[in-house]
Design a protein around this motif. Sequence first.
Motif, PDB file in Angstrom:
ATOM      1  N   GLN A 172       0.796  -1.239   0.000  1.00  0.00           N
ATOM      2  CA  GLN A 172       0.000   0.000   0.000  1.00  0.00           C
ATOM      3  C   GLN A 172       0.825   1.285   0.000  1.00  0.00           C
ATOM      4  N   VAL A 173       2.160   1.176  -0.146  1.00  0.00           N
ATOM      5  CA  VAL A 173       2.978   2.390  -0.072  1.00  0.00           C
ATOM      6  C   VAL A 173       2.647   3.332  -1.232  1.00  0.00           C
ATOM      7  N   SER A 174       2.494   2.768  -2.449  1.00  0.00           N
ATOM      8  CA  SER A 174       2.187   3.665  -3.579  1.00  0.00           C
ATOM      9  C   SER A 174       0.748   4.180  -3.487  1.00  0.00           C
ATOM     10  N   LEU A 175      -0.130   3.388  -2.865  1.00  0.00           N
ATOM     11  CA  LEU A 175      -1.501   3.867  -2.647  1.00  0.00           C
ATOM     12  C   LEU A 175      -1.480   5.113  -1.757  1.00  0.00           C
ATOM     13  N   LEU A 176      -0.597   5.104  -0.779  1.00  0.00           N
ATOM     14  CA  LEU A 176      -0.479   6.258   0.114  1.00  0.00           C
ATOM     15  C   LEU A 176      -0.120   7.509  -0.693  1.00  0.00           C
ATOM     16  N   ALA A 177       0.841   7.368  -1.624  1.00  0.00           N
ATOM     17  CA  ALA A 177       1.214   8.506  -2.476  1.00  0.00           C
ATOM     18  C   ALA A 177       0.024   8.939  -3.337  1.00  0.00           C
ATOM     19  N   ASP A 178      -0.777   7.965  -3.818  1.00  0.00           N
ATOM     20  CA  ASP A 178      -1.978   8.289  -4.613  1.00  0.00           C
ATOM     21  C   ASP A 178      -2.970   9.127  -3.805  1.00  0.00           C
ATOM     22  N   LEU A 179      -3.066   8.828  -2.505  1.00  0.00           N
ATOM     23  CA  LEU A 179      -4.045   9.527  -1.662  1.00  0.00           C
ATOM     24  C   LEU A 179      -3.548  10.913  -1.245  1.00  0.00           C
ATOM     25  N   ILE A 180      -2.224  11.049  -1.109  1.00  0.00           N
ATOM     26  CA  ILE A 180      -1.680  12.353  -0.699  1.00  0.00           C
ATOM     27  C   ILE A 180      -1.698  13.345  -1.869  1.00  0.00           C
ATOM     28  N   ALA A 181      -1.386  12.854  -3.085  1.00  0.00           N
ATOM     29  CA  ALA A 181      -1.231  13.746  -4.244  1.00  0.00           C
ATOM     30  C   ALA A 181      -2.398  14.729  -4.447  1.00  0.00           C
ATOM     31  N   PRO A 182      -3.684  14.246  -4.434  1.00  0.00           N
ATOM     32  CA  PRO A 182      -4.782  15.196  -4.677  1.00  0.00           C
ATOM     33  C   PRO A 182      -4.940  16.263  -3.595  1.00  0.00           C
ATOM     34  N   LEU A 183      -4.334  16.055  -2.430  1.00  0.00           N
ATOM     35  CA  LEU A 183      -4.464  17.035  -1.351  1.00  0.00           C
ATOM     36  C   LEU A 183      -3.432  18.162  -1.480  1.00  0.00           C
ATOM     37  N   LEU A 184      -2.512  18.032  -2.441  1.00  0.00           N
ATOM     38  CA  LEU A 184      -1.476  19.051  -2.624  1.00  0.00           C
ATOM     39  C   LEU A 184      -2.006  20.181  -3.499  1.00  0.00           C
ATOM     40  N   PRO A 185      -1.448  21.389  -3.361  1.00  0.00           N
ATOM     41  CA  PRO A 185      -1.903  22.496  -4.208  1.00  0.00           C
ATOM     42  C   PRO A 185      -1.453  22.329  -5.669  1.00  0.00           C
ATOM     43  N   GLU A 186      -2.199  22.905  -6.599  1.00  0.00           N
ATOM     44  CA  GLU A 186      -1.780  22.905  -8.001  1.00  0.00           C
ATOM     45  C   GLU A 186      -0.497  23.710  -8.102  1.00  0.00           C
ATOM     46  N   SER A 187       0.517  23.114  -8.738  1.00  0.00           N
ATOM     47  CA  SER A 187       1.815  23.789  -8.811  1.00  0.00           C
ATOM     48  C   SER A 187       2.727  23.010  -9.748  1.00  0.00           C
ATOM     49  N   PRO A 188       3.624  23.718 -10.461  1.00  0.00           N
ATOM     50  CA  PRO A 188       4.647  22.973 -11.206  1.00  0.00           C
ATOM     51  C   PRO A 188       5.594  22.308 -10.203  1.00  0.00           C
ATOM     52  N   PRO A 189       6.458  21.375 -10.647  1.00  0.00           N
ATOM     53  CA  PRO A 189       7.390  20.732  -9.710  1.00  0.00           C
ATOM     54  C   PRO A 189       8.248  21.768  -8.980  1.00  0.00           C
ATOM     55  N   LEU A 190       8.545  21.497  -7.714  1.00  0.00           N
ATOM     56  CA  LEU A 190       9.324  22.447  -6.909  1.00  0.00           C
ATOM     57  C   LEU A 190      10.819  22.124  -6.974  1.00  0.00           C
ATOM     58  N   TYR A 191      11.136  20.893  -7.363  1.00  0.00           N
ATOM     59  CA  TYR A 191      12.532  20.461  -7.437  1.00  0.00           C
ATOM     60  C   TYR A 191      12.782  19.816  -8.788  1.00  0.00           C
ATOM     61  N   PRO A 192      14.032  19.901  -9.290  1.00  0.00           N
ATOM     62  CA  PRO A 192      14.343  19.272 -10.576  1.00  0.00           C
ATOM     63  C   PRO A 192      14.162  17.757 -10.510  1.00  0.00           C
ATOM     64  N   GLU A 193      13.721  17.174 -11.616  1.00  0.00           N
ATOM     65  CA  GLU A 193      13.589  15.718 -11.741  1.00  0.00           C
ATOM     66  C   GLU A 193      14.928  15.083 -11.356  1.00  0.00           C
ATOM     67  N   GLY A 194      14.878  14.009 -10.587  1.00  0.00           N
ATOM     68  CA  GLY A 194      16.139  13.350 -10.232  1.00  0.00           C
ATOM     69  C   GLY A 194      16.649  13.738  -8.854  1.00  0.00           C
ATOM     70  N   ASP A 195      16.253  14.922  -8.358  1.00  0.00           N
ATOM     71  CA  ASP A 195      16.638  15.257  -6.980  1.00  0.00           C
ATOM     72  C   ASP A 195      15.846  14.385  -6.026  1.00  0.00           C
ATOM     73  N   LEU A 196      16.510  13.834  -5.027  1.00  0.00           N
ATOM     74  CA  LEU A 196      15.797  13.001  -4.064  1.00  0.00           C
ATOM     75  C   LEU A 196      15.725  13.660  -2.689  1.00  0.00           C
ATOM     76  N   THR A 197      16.605  14.615  -2.456  1.00  0.00           N
ATOM     77  CA  THR A 197      16.582  15.303  -1.176  1.00  0.00           C
ATOM     78  C   THR A 197      17.309  16.635  -1.347  1.00  0.00           C
ATOM     79  N   ASP A 198      16.975  17.637  -0.513  1.00  0.00           N
ATOM     80  CA  ASP A 198      17.714  18.887  -0.633  1.00  0.00           C
ATOM     81  C   ASP A 198      18.650  19.088   0.554  1.00  0.00           C
TER      82      ASP A 198
END
Length: 313
Positions: A172-198
């Motif tokens: 269910q880990v990916s299901l968790l990401a599916d459920l969180i995604a719609p609760l986020l604000p509309e926005s372009p990506p905040l970090y470049p593709e490939g970054d895993l942590t700042d």
Amino acid sequence: MDRASSPSPAPHRAGFACFVGRPNAGKSTLTNALVGTKVAITSNRPQTTRHTVRGIVHRPDAQLVLVDTPGLHKPRTLLGERLNDVVRTTWAEVDVIGFCLPADQKIGPGDKFIAKELAGIKKTPKIAIVTKTDLVDSKQLAEQLIAIDQLATELGFEWKQIVPVSAVGDKQVSLLADLIAPLLPESPPLYPEGDLTDEPEQIMVAELIREAALEGVRDELPHSIAVVVEEMLPREDRPKDKPLLDIHANVYIERPSQKGIIIGPKGARLKEVGMKSRKHIEALLGTPVYLDLHVKVAKDWQRDPKQLRKLGF
């Protein structure tokens, strides 16, 4: 042409989520499972996360930035109070809060303390995440889900979702990401593709060394260890195809008597810590590493504001 008939693509969403829960509720393990790589340090001792480590989950429709906070607890030291302040500030700034509750432990005073704090944060959507479901049977899980639902009702708020997961069994880990995604604000990506942590690399390297130093150490040490990376420099005059990174780091403890525990007989334990952490550091940085570790005493650093600052808190 009838425009109404072609569905417009869903807008991209991006934002911050944090996992909360009492120490050792499975927050860091869950962060790592979602990101798919080792970002937050995981240890079976409570209270190992001290820095806000952000793991970044990239999806076609959303980017989820995970902020990992220390466990909230009743503070006994100045360090404890600072960690709690970090937690509350983070909660007020994220888009979604995931409250981790282990499936195999009844809801206790620690959970109620956190839930009460959460009830006071009105606007942020809250998801209850039931972790470690691999450790219980379906009857126990059902009882825990009901108890978690009632906990919110008693405190006058509602969970957006209640999700059982097992990060270890990858259930269910990916299901968790599916459920969180719609609760986020509309926005372009905040970090470049490939970054895993700042997180700055030096802090991540220090965390990996600290994790290795915590392994197998008796219970008196978990809070007494701090690691500071003094320098990270590419070794000069190495051929381009055979780089080597020199890392000099100090492992700080609070009392001289703890030195022997960390170093071990004839330095065997420190050598082991060096070997273990070097593997993880090389995997993280993608380059061979020479690791130079020293153990130093910083007397009672958890209670001393000057030392806390020096060690990065």
